[in-house]
Scaffold this active site. Sequence first.
Site, PDB file in Angstrom:
ATOM      1  N   GLN A 188     -15.430  21.543  -2.904  1.00  0.00           N
ATOM      2  CA  GLN A 188     -14.731  22.204  -3.998  1.00  0.00           C
ATOM      3  C   GLN A 188     -14.324  21.186  -5.063  1.00  0.00           C
ATOM      4  O   GLN A 188     -13.720  20.158  -4.748  1.00  0.00           O
ATOM      5  CB  GLN A 188     -13.480  22.921  -3.438  1.00  0.00           C
ATOM      6  CG  GLN A 188     -12.714  23.735  -4.456  1.00  0.00           C
ATOM      7  CD  GLN A 188     -13.511  24.915  -5.001  1.00  0.00           C
ATOM      8  OE1 GLN A 188     -14.182  25.633  -4.261  1.00  0.00           O
ATOM      9  NE2 GLN A 188     -13.454  25.104  -6.315  1.00  0.00           N
ATOM     10  N   ASP A 192     -24.353  24.952  -3.732  1.00  0.00           N
ATOM     11  CA  ASP A 192     -23.901  24.954  -5.128  1.00  0.00           C
ATOM     12  C   ASP A 192     -25.051  24.620  -6.085  1.00  0.00           C
ATOM     13  O   ASP A 192     -24.923  24.817  -7.296  1.00  0.00           O
ATOM     14  CB  ASP A 192     -22.776  23.926  -5.318  1.00  0.00           C
ATOM     15  CG  ASP A 192     -21.388  24.574  -5.290  1.00  0.00           C
ATOM     16  OD1 ASP A 192     -21.301  25.790  -5.553  1.00  0.00           O
ATOM     17  OD2 ASP A 192     -20.410  23.856  -5.017  1.00  0.00           O
ATOM     18  N   LYS A 235     -13.411  32.425  -1.222  1.00  0.00           N
ATOM     19  CA  LYS A 235     -14.770  32.179  -0.714  1.00  0.00           C
ATOM     20  C   LYS A 235     -14.820  32.415   0.799  1.00  0.00           C
ATOM     21  O   LYS A 235     -15.747  33.040   1.308  1.00  0.00           O
ATOM     22  CB  LYS A 235     -15.208  30.741  -1.045  1.00  0.00           C
ATOM     23  CG  LYS A 235     -15.522  30.552  -2.528  1.00  0.00           C
ATOM     24  CD  LYS A 235     -15.731  29.091  -2.890  1.00  0.00           C
ATOM     25  CE  LYS A 235     -15.926  28.963  -4.404  1.00  0.00           C
ATOM     26  NZ  LYS A 235     -16.034  27.564  -4.859  1.00  0.00           N
TER      27      LYS A 235
END
Length: 288
Positions: free
Chosen positions: A97, A120, A53
């Site tokens: 994460q 997200d 990422k």
Amino acid sequence: MQTRTIDGNAIARELRAALSRRAATLAARGVRPGLAVIRVGDHPASSVYVRNKIAACSDAGIHSQDIHLPDTADETTLLGRIRIFNEDSGIHGILVQLPLPRGFAVERVQEAISPLKDVDGFHPMNIGLLATGHPRFVPCTPLGIMKLLEHEGVNPEGLHAVVVGRSNIVGRPIAMLLLQKGATVTICNSKTPDLGSMTRQAEILVVAAGKPKLIAASMVKRGAVVIDVGINRLADGKLAGDVDFQSVLGTASRVTPVPGGVGPMTIAMLLENTIASAERALAAGRSA
Ligand code: NAP
């Protein structure tokens, strides 16, 4: 029937080039899009995901901050870091994460992220906006699937879409997005009796079950567009999707491979969400 393999790598490359141009436009107006990635502990797969990422951000002209808290960090420390980034006008996206170590309340952590920086798309406010047909941040994998369909010229309106899986990350949000586009949507789960009788009705079939080769050609309608979200590591170390790729060739009109289908789109959509957030912040006068 000739089955077309949807090349997620090529489509993601195209989208990422366009995103780099949007980041350059923002930079010219004095805003460098910023993403904060927070990881807790040493989950082996997480470190690879985070590295990928961060590298993708750097390619796209997004500045990133990679915060790695030790296994011994507690939830209060994590929430404190989130609060700092919530207030930082140079950060437009915050990602924690998953998975988090045991003892962390994932929902509490997701709710602590500002809904204006929730790249997200897991904050209940963003899920609510999606559910009511006014999406702001959409979870990256479902958003990537919609971009794949759009790129392939598949308009869901009037089609029967069947989604296998009801997770908050994939199944539920992709069902809402397809519904919003005018598809008739059926959502299946592990308790659905006779799964094949459902999947055979699908003109668009999205499979996100995490079960290798769950879907064979006998469960697919002729001409269906098959989107395989599953990523399963087999005993021989190879990756496989939830769809028996070889078996559906000749039955489906289009199918995504694993790897190289949905996966590359997920990371491209994280960049999309971060850049879109920076654009919104600039328009609202909230950016550094
Ligand atoms: P998840 O949270 O484990 O959810 C799986 C869903 O599939 C559940 O709703 C489950 O039903 C349903 N299911 C399981 N077996 C089934 C069966 N035999 N028939 C019908 N439904 C069944 O998984 P997830 O996070 O959604 O991920 C799904 C897969 O996609 C995994 O392989 C994951 O690695 C992959 N994934 C890929 C990407 C990507 O970027 N390509 C991103 C995210 C996830 P119940 O709710 O009844 O248990």
